[in-house]
Design an enzyme around this catalytic site. Structure first.
Site, PDB file in Angstrom:
ATOM      1  N   HIS A 116      -4.429 -36.729  12.534  1.00 33.35           N
ATOM      2  CA  HIS A 116      -3.230 -37.473  12.929  1.00 33.35           C
ATOM      3  C   HIS A 116      -2.215 -36.581  13.639  1.00 33.35           C
ATOM      4  O   HIS A 116      -1.043 -36.940  13.739  1.00 33.35           O
ATOM      5  CB  HIS A 116      -2.614 -38.136  11.699  1.00 33.35           C
ATOM      6  CG  HIS A 116      -3.512 -39.166  11.082  1.00 33.35           C
ATOM      7  ND1 HIS A 116      -3.489 -40.495  11.446  1.00 33.35           N
ATOM      8  CD2 HIS A 116      -4.497 -39.049  10.158  1.00 33.35           C
ATOM      9  CE1 HIS A 116      -4.406 -41.152  10.750  1.00 33.35           C
ATOM     10  NE2 HIS A 116      -5.032 -40.302   9.961  1.00 33.35           N
ATOM     11  N   GLU A 148       9.908  -5.636   4.281  1.00 29.72           N
ATOM     12  CA  GLU A 148      10.119  -6.984   3.749  1.00 29.72           C
ATOM     13  C   GLU A 148       9.802  -7.041   2.255  1.00 29.72           C
ATOM     14  O   GLU A 148      10.529  -7.660   1.466  1.00 29.72           O
ATOM     15  CB  GLU A 148       9.235  -7.996   4.489  1.00 29.72           C
ATOM     16  CG  GLU A 148       9.486  -8.067   5.988  1.00 29.72           C
ATOM     17  CD  GLU A 148       8.540  -7.192   6.783  1.00 29.72           C
ATOM     18  OE1 GLU A 148       8.263  -7.526   7.949  1.00 29.72           O
ATOM     19  OE2 GLU A 148       8.066  -6.156   6.237  1.00 29.72           O
ATOM     20  N   LYS A 179       0.832  -1.202   0.000  1.00 30.57           N
ATOM     21  CA  LYS A 179       0.000   0.000   0.000  1.00 30.57           C
ATOM     22  C   LYS A 179       0.872   1.260   0.000  1.00 30.57           C
ATOM     23  O   LYS A 179       0.644   2.184  -0.774  1.00 30.57           O
ATOM     24  CB  LYS A 179      -0.938  -0.017   1.200  1.00 30.57           C
ATOM     25  CG  LYS A 179      -1.981   1.084   1.180  1.00 30.57           C
ATOM     26  CD  LYS A 179      -2.981   0.939   2.321  1.00 30.57           C
ATOM     27  CE  LYS A 179      -3.942  -0.182   2.069  1.00 30.57           C
ATOM     28  NZ  LYS A 179      -5.026  -0.235   3.082  1.00 30.57           N
TER      29      LYS A 179
END
Length: 653
Positions: free
Chosen positions: A470, A290, A284
């Site tokens: 799991h 970064e 923006k």
């Protein structure tokens, strides 16, 4: 100017609401209600689920009209109202013994239809009809409907930054009557027209790279919402039939670079041909540390290789042909070397965490999957926007989810929430929702700046089913109780099961069922989707284990307490339209919670302090690398670590 200054004539500014949710009598009543649920064993979910009439009132359905679903032209006034969708409460077709009631007089049965539906089942929450009435009363006292209307009409409900919150405007169809400011909607569709034209010209090979080759590799550089949203949607569309067909034969790739760690850029770009690569930089301000670090890395990468491939190319030519910008600061993009016709707008009234609806998402996704496919994303989100802003609260899916989130977090003491999409395509959804939910509602003060007497926001996590079963499902079943939102689909995104279905045709017994037969992959997945919420709710008692003959030394290890709340969201199919619906549902859920807590969900000052401190560290590293400056101005712990880091760099040179 104070946020409490009275707005002038015609101003879109608002003073933040002063009512604290803890000050209204419904808050105390809900605290007492939660205490009752915690201490009364008769309110265990296994007992609540035996009450069919309770469950009848704890489901809601949203339907999309066939005309809207098929993308046919719908009158603007109809789109603006409630005619293109229907929300209703439905009845369970089971009696208290679990027997089907379908066909019993007065109890409707499902009709066979392909009409798109979203079914929300929240009967496995620790609520009764009375609990929900208290939550709706709390919503009334906190002005939920008023806050929603202020958001819809573009008032500046981001009080601290005096900005409107209008990402829903990015999803409005052309010609929609956005009475507060139709020029804003015109700007949005002007940008969409540019995106459509540009994306199709790239796809058709009319826009080429600096050496004349077609641009087939799209690399998106951004961070936060400008990365997580487009990436999540890009992954979700990979298995969609229309999206897959749009990519077919192009040999194109879509990559996302967010982390400033150079490994991220390297792994994403090392196998790409720079001649065929278009870099889209989204920021923006066009100063995000970064993002600009990665943009400079991309520029060096392109210039280094392309200047060797074609020695006559200048750096300016390379940047002009291989970079796009999505920004609110076009002058900064131009200073970087990006052409104005390769620069697309983003607005200050759309927060970064909602960037997927802007050019940040629409541009790369349209180039890769086609504008026609990605436009359906906006249509689906707009469908839910209309549902959210016009449907009564009792059947309003985002409102119901938001109220239940407040109930679980603030009153029941569950501070985390698991999002569990039973769709491999939605494996990035939990991290996206985590991003905009925790950034929005992780606040310590009200919108008026008064410290909260409780912790706002939830700790979000999740994974696609059945993978999560799991790993952390162990904790969900036998460790800490965590409310869960399950998301499943009636249709598979994949056609691979069709061959299986053809093979099984005609092989079933007289009753159409043969327990010896396998099920399709999608049915196997959905078997878990339907089973897990009940397993969490009912659990497994010591008596169950004794009756099953489980060895005594294992019994306590195999007890499942149950009574763990969840919601189930069942949708018809997963495509661009449904992805838009789903993201909009969770966005509005977050807003509802913020409105009830009385916080500002639309600023994010909590993301700034660490970045400010990083500037000091960056300056120290630069001085130490370039001039051998000693580490100064840090506490002992940080100073020691910095010295260790710098000494290793010196030793390896």
């Amino acid at each position: 100017m104070s946020i409490f200054d009275a707005p002038g004539p015609g101003s879109r500014n608002l003073s933040p609401p002063l009512t604290k949710c803890t000050d209204v009598p419904q808050f105390t009543a809900l605290q007492m209600e939660a205490s009752r649920f915690r201490r009364d064993p008769k309110l265990h979910l296994k007992h609540l689920l035996a009450d069919a009439f309770r469950c009848q009132g704890l489901m809601a359905v949203h339907k999309t009209s066939p005309a809207f679903e098929e993308g046919k032209s719908v009158d603007v006034s109809e789109r603006s109202g409630a005619n293109h969708r229907e929300a209703e409460e439905i009845l369970l077709r089971r009696d208290n013994s679990g027997n089907s009631l379908s066909g019993v007089e007065g109890v409707p049965r499902w009709s066979t239809t392909s009409q798109r539906r979203i079914i929300l089942d929240y009967s496995r929450q620790h609520v009764t009809g009375e609990t929900m009435e208290l939550l709706f009363d709390l919503a009334d006292r906190m002005g939920l409907t008023e806050r929603m209307n202020e958001m819809r009409s573009g008032m500046n409900i981001n009080f601290t930054e005096r900005r409107a919150v209008m990402h829903h405007v990015l999803r409005m169809p052309r010609g929609y009557d956005f009475a507060p400011n139709n020029s804003i909607l015109e700007d949005v569709h002007s940008a969409l027209d540019r995106i459509e034209k540009f994306s199709e010209e790239v796809r058709e090979g009319k826009i080429k790279g600096s050496t004349g080759k077609e641009l087939k590799n799209i690399v998106c550089i951004g961070i936060g919402g400008s990365h997580s949203g487009p990436e999540a949607v890009g992954v979700a569309l990979r298995g969609d039939g229309a999206a897959s067909k749009a990519v077919e034969g192009r040999g194109s790739t879509l990559r996302f670079v967010a982390n400033v760690d150079p490994v991220d850029f390297d792994l994403n770009c090392r196998d790409l041909n720079p001649e065929e690569t278009l870099i889209i930089v989204t920021s923006k301000s066009f100063t995000t540390a970064e993002t600009m670090q990665n943009a400079r890395t991309a520029r060096r990468w392109l210039v280094r290789i392309l200047s060797k491939v074609s020695p006559g190319l200048s750096e300016e030519d390379i940047i002009a042909h291989h970079f796009c910008a999505v920004t609110y600061s076009p002058k900064d993009a131009e200073a970087f070397g990006i052409q104005s016709n390769y620069t697309f707008p983003i607005w200050d009234w759309s927060g970064g965490r909602f960037s997927v609806w802007s050019a940040a998402g629409m541009l790369p996704l349209s180039i890769h999957y086609s504008y026609a496919v990605v436009k359906r994303l906006l249509d689906g989100a707009h469908d839910i926007d209309e549902h959210f802003f016009t449907c009564p609260l009792g059947g309003n899916i985002p409102v119901l989810l938001g109220l239940l989130g407040v109930w679980n977090s603030t009153f029941m003491g569950y501070h985390a929430r698991a999002l569990l999409p039973y769709s491999h395509a939605l494996r990035k959804l939990p991290s996206l929702v985590m991003k905009f939910d925790m950034e929005s509602n992780g606040k310590r003060v009200t919108a008026a700046g008064v410290p909260l007497p409780f912790h706002a926001g939830e700790i979000d996590f999740g994974e696609a089913g059945s993978n999560g079963q799991h790993s952390f499902y162990q904790l969900l079943h036998q460790g800490r109780p965590v409310p869960a939102d399950f998301v499943g689909f009636m249709e598979s995104q994949s056609t691979i099961d069709e061959a299986y279905n053809d093979e099984q045709s005609g092989r079933a017994g007289a009753d159409g069922w043969d327990a010896e037969l396998e099920v399709s992959g999608h049915d196997e997945l959905m078997s878990n989707f339907f089973a897990q919420p009940d397993a969490l709710a009912y659990g497994r008692t010591l008596n169950d284990l004794i009756q099953e003959g489980v060895e005594e030394h294992l019994r306590q290890h195999k007890v499942f307490p149950g009574n763990r709340p969840s919601c189930s969201i069942l949708m018809t199919k997963l495509d661009a339209f449904a992805i838009g619906q789903l993201l909009a549902i969770f966005e509005h859920r977050t807003a509802v919670q913020g409105f009830i807590w009385g916080i500002n969900s639309f600023d994010s000052f909590g993301t700034e302090l660490g970045k400010v401190n990083a500037k000091r560290v960056r300056a120290q590293l630069s001085a130490s690398r370039r001039r051998g400056a000693s580490v100064q101005g840090f506490n002992n712990s940080s100073g020691y670590l910095l010295e260790a880091y710098l000494s290793h760099g010196r030793a390896t040179r």
